[in-house]
Design an enzyme around this catalytic site. Structure first.
Site, PDB file in Angstrom:
ATOM      1  N   TYR A 164       1.240  -1.302  -0.315  1.00  0.00           N
ATOM      2  CA  TYR A 164       0.153  -0.034  -0.192  1.00  0.00           C
ATOM      3  C   TYR A 164       0.817   0.633  -0.455  1.00  0.00           C
ATOM      4  CZ  TYR A 164      -3.906  -2.996   0.517  1.00  0.00           C
ATOM      5  OH  TYR A 164      -5.008  -3.987   1.064  1.00  0.00           O
ATOM      6  N   LYS A 185       3.735 -15.303   1.382  1.00  0.00           N
ATOM      7  CA  LYS A 185       4.106 -16.218   0.559  1.00  0.00           C
ATOM      8  C   LYS A 185       4.738 -16.058  -0.447  1.00  0.00           C
ATOM      9  CE  LYS A 185       1.280 -17.560  -3.390  1.00  0.00           C
ATOM     10  NZ  LYS A 185       0.518 -18.812  -3.595  1.00  0.00           N
ATOM     11  N   ASP A 214     -10.555  -9.084   7.251  1.00  0.00           N
ATOM     12  CA  ASP A 214     -12.029  -8.995   7.472  1.00  0.00           C
ATOM     13  C   ASP A 214     -12.149 -10.664   7.320  1.00  0.00           C
ATOM     14  OD1 ASP A 214     -12.220  -6.732   7.515  1.00  0.00           O
ATOM     15  OD2 ASP A 214     -12.949  -6.774   5.112  1.00  0.00           O
ATOM     16  N   ASP A 266      -5.204  -7.274   5.863  1.00  0.00           N
ATOM     17  CA  ASP A 266      -5.798  -6.369   5.137  1.00  0.00           C
ATOM     18  C   ASP A 266      -7.292  -7.622   4.786  1.00  0.00           C
ATOM     19  OD1 ASP A 266      -7.908  -4.283   4.647  1.00  0.00           O
ATOM     20  OD2 ASP A 266      -6.964  -4.048   2.969  1.00  0.00           O
ATOM     21  N   ASP A 325      -2.599 -18.214   0.902  1.00  0.00           N
ATOM     22  CA  ASP A 325      -3.963 -18.741   0.418  1.00  0.00           C
ATOM     23  C   ASP A 325      -4.146 -19.891   0.817  1.00  0.00           C
ATOM     24  OD1 ASP A 325      -1.107 -19.339  -0.584  1.00  0.00           O
ATOM     25  OD2 ASP A 325      -1.918 -20.696  -2.375  1.00  0.00           O
TER      26      ASP A 325
END
Ligand code: NAD
Length: 360
Positions: free
Chosen positions: A143, A194, A254, A250, A226
């Site tokens: 970001y 990852k 959620d 992020d 994943d």
């Protein structure tokens, strides 16, 4: 002698002032048996600050926060400010607070209350007993990495670019927050990356693995993001603390939040290296129900409990508030968002009264 904490109280917009009013009473009452006093100084933030001063985060409010021991935040935003230029929009105040206070760690617990198992979209046997914490890096990663932008190449073809970058120091400081948080809980830490594809994740994994030497009492595991996304749905009980970067955090925070089924129950904390942290509900300002005494104040109350625990090192005060939440749910009190057949419907103030009565 009483221990006193200076709390910057930023109720914000929409339902913010309603849920904050309820919470401040409960926090004050929860402190009393421990001789802990929370002194509140209120300030405007978000749309209400824009209306009063022309800016969603006036400099004097950031100063107030810097001088406080902790910041208790409601929520910001509303339809009426959606058309403002982006630097004046209420949500900009949150980014300003994060950077102004150097908040690099976001802590989001997801806990299933036994009384609300039915609110989850997953089967009861999958979610019963879930109690996990996602620690997300907040100020680095894709970001913020440079270069970023939309550029035209020589043929005039546009390319969108973002850069995922982490320095060793950035990984180390979020890693330490996560190991410390795991120490306060069940002492299991799962680092999510990852590393099979991304070099930035390979660095992440090597730094977290090195840190583990300093925390021999914490059991460290690693998962690819994943797989972590799958495991959260398949068997969420396996997790205690999850630590991950900004983008993965992020999304996973959620996902973890939705295991619980209700956004009105979820608190969060954002912490820096030193200085005050910001404690706020995960939900927004819910303009659709603002001013109608319909909001669920529990996420705000649990945010204040996180503030007592992580911002003021007063775990007894936090425990007292969390026990009160369990008790009112046990007693069957429900706001509209968590209502179920046979339960007693209450509004925001009614829930506040029930919580005050339920404090030990
Ligand atoms: P929201 O979280 O405000 O509301 C989503 C839905 O959940 C709504 O139906 C709302 O009524 C309900 N809800 C949320 N909190 C509740 C509570 N405590 N009790 C009962 N019901 C609750 O998200 P949104 O509608 O997408 O956004 C509304 C505004 O909030 C927007 O301006 C958005 O930018 C802002 N927002 C702010 C924050 C923040 O301050 N941290 C976070 C998210 C959204």
């Amino acid at each position: 002698m009483a221990t006193t904490y200076q709390i910057a109280v930023l109720a914000g917009d929409g339902i913010g002032p309603e849920i904050m009013a309820v919470t401040l009473d409960i926090l004050a009452a929860a402190g009393r048996p421990s001789d802990v006093v929370f002194e509140y100084t209120s300030g405007l933030i978000g749309g209400s600050a824009y209306e009063a001063t022309g800016h969603p985060l006036p400099p004097e409010i950031l100063d107030l926060c810097r001088k406080s021991d902790a910041v208790l935040l409601g929520a910001v935003g509303g339809f009426q400010w959606d058309t403002l230029p982006s630097h004046l929009r209420p949500e900009q105040a949150l980014l300003g607070l994060r950077s102004g206070l150097g908040l690099f760690a976001n802590l989001r617990p997801a806990r299933i209350f036994p009384q609300l198992v039915g609110a989850s979209s997953l089967k009861p046997e999958v979610v019963e007993g879930v109690d996990l914490l996602v620690v997300r890096e907040l100020t680095g990663g894709i970001y913020f990495g440079q270069p970023k932008g939309i550029f035209a190449d020589e043929q005039g073809q546009r390319r969108g670019v973002n850069t995922m970058v982490y320095s060793e120091a950035e990984v180390e400081r979020i890693g330490r927050v996560a190991f410390e948080a795991a120490r306060l809980r069940r002492k299991q830490l799962c680092s999510v990356d990852k590393a099979n594809v991304l070099e930035v994740s390979q660095l992440w994994r090597s730094v977290i693995t090195r840190l583990a030497d300093d925390y021999p009492d914490v059991e460290l595991t690693h998962l690819y993001v994943d797989n972590a996304a799958m495991q959260l749905i398949r068997w969420p009980k396996q997790f205690d603390v999850i630590v991950t970067g900004n983008l993965f955090g992020d999304i996973l925070s959620d996902e973890a939040a939705m295991l619980t089924g209700s956004i009105g129950m979820l608190p969060s904390a954002s912490l820096g290296a030193a200085g005050p942290g910001v404690f706020e509900p995960v939900h927004g300002s819910a303009p659709d129900i603002a001013g109608q005494d319909k909001a669920n104040p529990i996420a705000q109350v649990l945010s204040a409990a996180m503030m007592a625990r992580y911002g003021c090192q007063q775990p007894e005060v936090a425990d007292r508030m969390e026990r009160a939440v369990l008790r009112v749910l046990e007693q069957g009190y429900r706001t509209g968002d968590i209502m179920a057949p046979g339960m007693t419907a209450v509004g925001c103030t009614g829930m506040g009264k029930a919580l005050l009565t339920a404090l030990d």
